[in-house]
Design an enzyme around this catalytic site. Structure first.
Site, PDB file in Angstrom:
ATOM      1  N   ASP A  13       0.815  -1.221   0.000  1.00 24.72           N
ATOM      2  CA  ASP A  13       0.000   0.000   0.000  1.00 24.72           C
ATOM      3  C   ASP A  13       0.852   1.276   0.000  1.00 24.72           C
ATOM      4  O   ASP A  13       0.557   2.223  -0.736  1.00 24.72           O
ATOM      5  CB  ASP A  13      -1.007  -0.004   1.158  1.00 24.72           C
ATOM      6  N   GLU A  24       9.162   0.279   4.834  1.00 20.50           N
ATOM      7  CA  GLU A  24       8.211  -0.177   5.863  1.00 20.50           C
ATOM      8  C   GLU A  24       8.268   0.850   6.977  1.00 20.50           C
ATOM      9  O   GLU A  24       8.679   0.584   8.116  1.00 20.50           O
ATOM     10  CB  GLU A  24       8.584  -1.580   6.351  1.00 20.50           C
TER      11      GLU A  24
HETATM   12 CA   LIG Z   1       6.220   0.252   1.581  1.00 19.69          CA
END
Ligand SMILES: [Ca+2]
Ligand SMILES: [Ca+2]
Ligand SMILES: [Zn+2]
Ligand SMILES: [Zn+2]
Lengths: 329, 329
Positions: free
Chosen positions: A123, A172
């Site tokens: 996403d 992340e």
């Molecule tokens: Ca990512």
């Protein structure tokens, strides 16, 4: 009839875009120009089988709708939570926000049922692609998107390309550490920025305040049976509830520190905040940067709020549209 | 004489390399093969004028020495603390570790006095270049070096190139935040990894323990007039001093968390720890990663200790040698 012939000639080249998050599963038909022509939304089912079944059903329904709308679907782009290997269309691993969502081949079953090519990315990366093609990342070679919604995700564009990393763990950004202890995070660690500044984190704090009868102030209402959410703690803070203010301040400080760490690592030309919490954080983040970042980093960084309604959906569509364009021309 | 003629033919293509840190100013003659043929070291003067004077004197002396050693000097590579614009050979800004070291043009005065081309980059970036050409970064496209010495610096190589960032603030890895409060940092912020895990941070804690008479245990000695340093707290920890152990553990945890944030941002294939503290931290950092990083990031990252004696000096030389090679061939 004449009208049908014209419709046929005027078929809109489009993509099916999927956004699979911890809360909602959405499917949209998106045109080459980034118009969302049709959108469907359901709650994300909790098991793998139910989730895949619903996703396939929604996609089949969307292809029928596409015929109605005279859209030619070039492929399916899927934005999902978790670490994704985009070359293989695999979800490698997800945190507890998405259970039963590790080592999942999304490409093979969906491609074989829908007879369309399938691309997958996470996403945060999709949001960055959406900004790059249709939003505030247009024309920028180096920028970072940070989505602040139920969880926190991100995407990093350097030299015009997404950075995926050696194990597809780049960007992340929810799991950047901002504290050596700090609250437990969905990833198993503690003190990640997601554990301070995400919707889930604000909800956790809102519930704590509500349980202690310290959340509601005049102007903040809970309807009969309504669940306490992050929204309530933000409202309460705006209406002068000091304890709620402290929660939002801590969340801003944590997000600002994560952005400082990004400036001191990648030092992009700008950072685009997306997600429903972005507007509540942007001023706080700017203030933290001025106070805490190195002067050379703080002096010219631009922190923006996305003006795209659906960056991740648009980004998922853009993978399809970019690829199809390259293949055709 | 015949011997002089042979010397002339066998001239070694070499670089003058400078490493300018908060403590020492070093100049070396380094061959194309990465041999350090000659090295000089002085304490870094505290004012701008003294520093520039000493640097020029050392460089002039090194060029004489180069003649003696039959080295042909292709240029000067300078590794310095602070943010550097390598295109212009300028130091933009330094923290308190190097006072009077902001907005400094290094290239023009040194190039005009030594009549040699001058390249400048910061110490962390130079260390990464040193690892890439002569060390554990050889053959790797994506890696990060993290120097843990007096301060903490770093360099990021992605797709075979250093990442400098929009304002030359990329890879200022000492100022990754690991705590929302935490000790004051030389940069003006607090809770940066440098404020927990650098030599300066360990020395600060060592002094605190010593002032409370809690540092020295059998086996740890301070000579008459010897200053307490980070070395003493590490020795004390190894000899079972619980308070010293706690200091070193906290430093490891902070450095490990900074590395986790790097894995979740850039996700390189490996991380090379350099600097005199690196061997003391490597096991702790590995343990923190296994405990706190996302499984996909933790599973295959390689954390290594540099085996180069002088990564920053070698990297400074490599800029000269690479450029000269490209220009000639
Ligand atoms: Ca990512
Ligand atoms: Ca650096
Ligand atoms: Zn986390
Ligand atoms: Zn700092």
């Amino acid at each position: 009839t004449v009208s049908q012939d014209i419709d046929h000639i005027l078929e809109t080249q489009s993509a099916l875009a999927v956004d699979l998050g911890g809360t909602n599963l959405r499917v949209a038909i998106i045109s080459q120009q980034g118009e969302i022509l049709h959108k469907m939304s359901e709650l994300t089912p909790v098991t793998y089988e139910q989730r895949m079944d619903l996703l396939v059903r929604m996609l089949v329904e969307a292809t029928s709708k596409a015929v109605e709308l005279s859209c030619r679907i070039l492929g399916i782009g899927i934005s999902t939570g978790g670490r994704v290997n985009p070359h293989e269309g695999m979800v490698l691993h997800s945190t507890k926000i998405l259970e039963e969502w590790s080592s999942i081949d999304l490409r093979t079953p969906i491609s074989s049922k829908l007879h369309l090519p399938v691309w997958v990315d996470n996403d945060g990366n999709c949001a960055a692609l959406g900004e790059k093609k249709f939003g505030k990342g247009k024309g920028s070679e180096d920028f970072i998107t940070l989505i602040v919604g139920t969880g926190i995700g991100g995407g990093i564009v350097l030299n015009n390309e997404l950075v995926h990393g050696a194990n597809f763990c780049a960007a992340e950004l929810g799991h950047i550490s901002v504290s050596m202890d700090g609250p437990d995070c969905m990833c198993g660690s503690s003190g990640c920025v997601e554990s301070y500044s995400s919707g889930i984190a604000l909800q956790r704090e809102a519930k704590k305040l509500h349980d202690a009868d310290e959340l509601l102030v005049p102007g903040v209402h809970l309807r009969e049976g309504e669940e306490v959410t992050g929204k309530h703690v933000i409202q309460a803070a705006q209406l002068g509830n000091k304890k709620a203010e402290k929660v939002v301040e801590t969340a801003c400080e944590a997000l600002g520190l994560a952005v400082c760490s990004l400036l001191h690592t990648v030092n992009p030309s700008h950072i685009i905040l997306c997600g429903h919490l972005a507007p509540h954080y942007v001023d706080g983040v700017r203030e933290v940067i001025q106070r805490r970042a190195l002067p050379s980093a703080a002096s010219s960084i631009q922190i923006m709020v996305s003006d795209l309604e659906e960056p991740a959906l648009l980004g998922a569509a853009s993978i399809v549209l970019e690829y199809a364009t390259r293949r055709i021309y």
